[in-house]
Scaffold this active site. Structure first.
Site, PDB file in Angstrom:
ATOM      1  N   SER A  72       0.801  -1.225   0.000  1.00 46.37           N
ATOM      2  CA  SER A  72       0.000   0.000   0.000  1.00 46.37           C
ATOM      3  C   SER A  72       0.832   1.272   0.000  1.00 46.37           C
ATOM      4  O   SER A  72       0.343   2.331  -0.382  1.00 46.37           O
ATOM      5  CB  SER A  72      -0.944   0.018   1.211  1.00 46.37           C
ATOM      6  OG  SER A  72      -0.227  -0.137   2.425  1.00 46.37           O
ATOM      7  N   MET A  73       2.079   1.193   0.416  1.00 49.59           N
ATOM      8  CA  MET A  73       2.904   2.399   0.419  1.00 49.59           C
ATOM      9  C   MET A  73       3.194   2.901  -0.992  1.00 49.59           C
ATOM     10  O   MET A  73       3.532   4.069  -1.178  1.00 49.59           O
ATOM     11  CB  MET A  73       4.193   2.156   1.193  1.00 49.59           C
ATOM     12  CG  MET A  73       3.964   2.074   2.692  1.00 49.59           C
ATOM     13  SD  MET A  73       5.499   1.952   3.633  1.00 49.59           S
ATOM     14  CE  MET A  73       5.990   0.295   3.208  1.00 49.59           C
TER      15      MET A  73
END
Length: 232
Positions: free
Chosen positions: A5-6
């Site tokens: 998700s980063m």
């Protein structure tokens, strides 16, 4: 760009998963204040790296209906929020596994070849720079959350398993990418869902997992400076 998700710019928008960020206040500091699916108040590392290379301001997701030829020629992200090096990590979030992301890359190559022919596809792929940001979900949302891996590994052994998996991912991707420059951006920033930060200029975390755009900028600047000789 491979990862979790980063660095997922919105691939998960098209999956049946709770790991999404396509709603306010996410994206409040992007142009237009739109929640695109990026897990931050603004840009994420893939965007910043593309911008520092002078390529484009936003790195688009591979999954979607609005990709243009120029997007495929100048880079996309295959990352999926909730993913990890451990194949079990992606199961609870129904994220795209690291292996699935490599499969998407192979699909990307075929799509690009159909659009610009094999010679140009080979040039684009061979001259590309590839980043991976993955690993935190393996620990927080897998090892410390579910008992299976804790029964199989103590913590040092599991970390060794993740390192081995990361090396294997890099080697497999290098074989698929052939003679490319591969840089690895690995981060371990832990998260639980909490309210967003009201002051994104003075704090590191936007929510309790993902950094603010400002924090990402600091990290990316450092990575870019330290690895510039390998990236140009």
């Amino acid at each position: 760009m491979f990862g979790d998700s980063m660095v997922d710019p919105s691939n998960n928008n098209h999956r049946i998963t709770e790991a999404k960020a396509n709603f306010p206040p996410y994206g409040q500091d992007l142009p237009g204040g739109k929640a695109t699916g990026r897990f931050s108040n603004g840009k994420v590392p893939g965007d910043m790296l593309a911008s520092r290379f002078g390529i484009k301001e936003l790195l688009p997701p591979y999954v979607g209906d609005d990709l243009e030829v120029t997007d495929l020629l100048t880079g996309v992200a295959f990352a999926s929020g909730g993913s990890g090096y451990d194949p079990l990590t992606s199961v609870p979030a129904t994220a795209t596994t690291s292996t699935g992301q490599l499969e998407s890359f192979l699909d990307y190559k075929e799509k690009l070849k159909d659009l610009v022919r094999e010679e140009e596809m080979t040039r684009v792929v061979s001259e590309g720079v590839y980043f991976t940001a993955m690993g935190c979900n393996d620990l927080v949302n897998n090892y410390f959350t579910f008992p299976l891996r804790r029964h199989q590994y103590d913590l040092p052994s599991y970390v060794e398993f993740l390192i081995s998996s990361a090396v294997n991912f890099t080697m497999v991707s290098r074989r698929q990418l052939r003679d490319v420059v591969a840089a690895v951006l690995n981060a371990a920033i832990f998260i639980q869902y909490q309210p967003a930060c009201p002051n994104v200029y003075d704090y590191i975390f936007w929510d309790s997992f993902h950094p603010t755009e400002k924090a990402y900028n600091i990290v990316v600047d450092k990575i870019f400076q330290q690895n510039l000789q390998y990236l140009i």
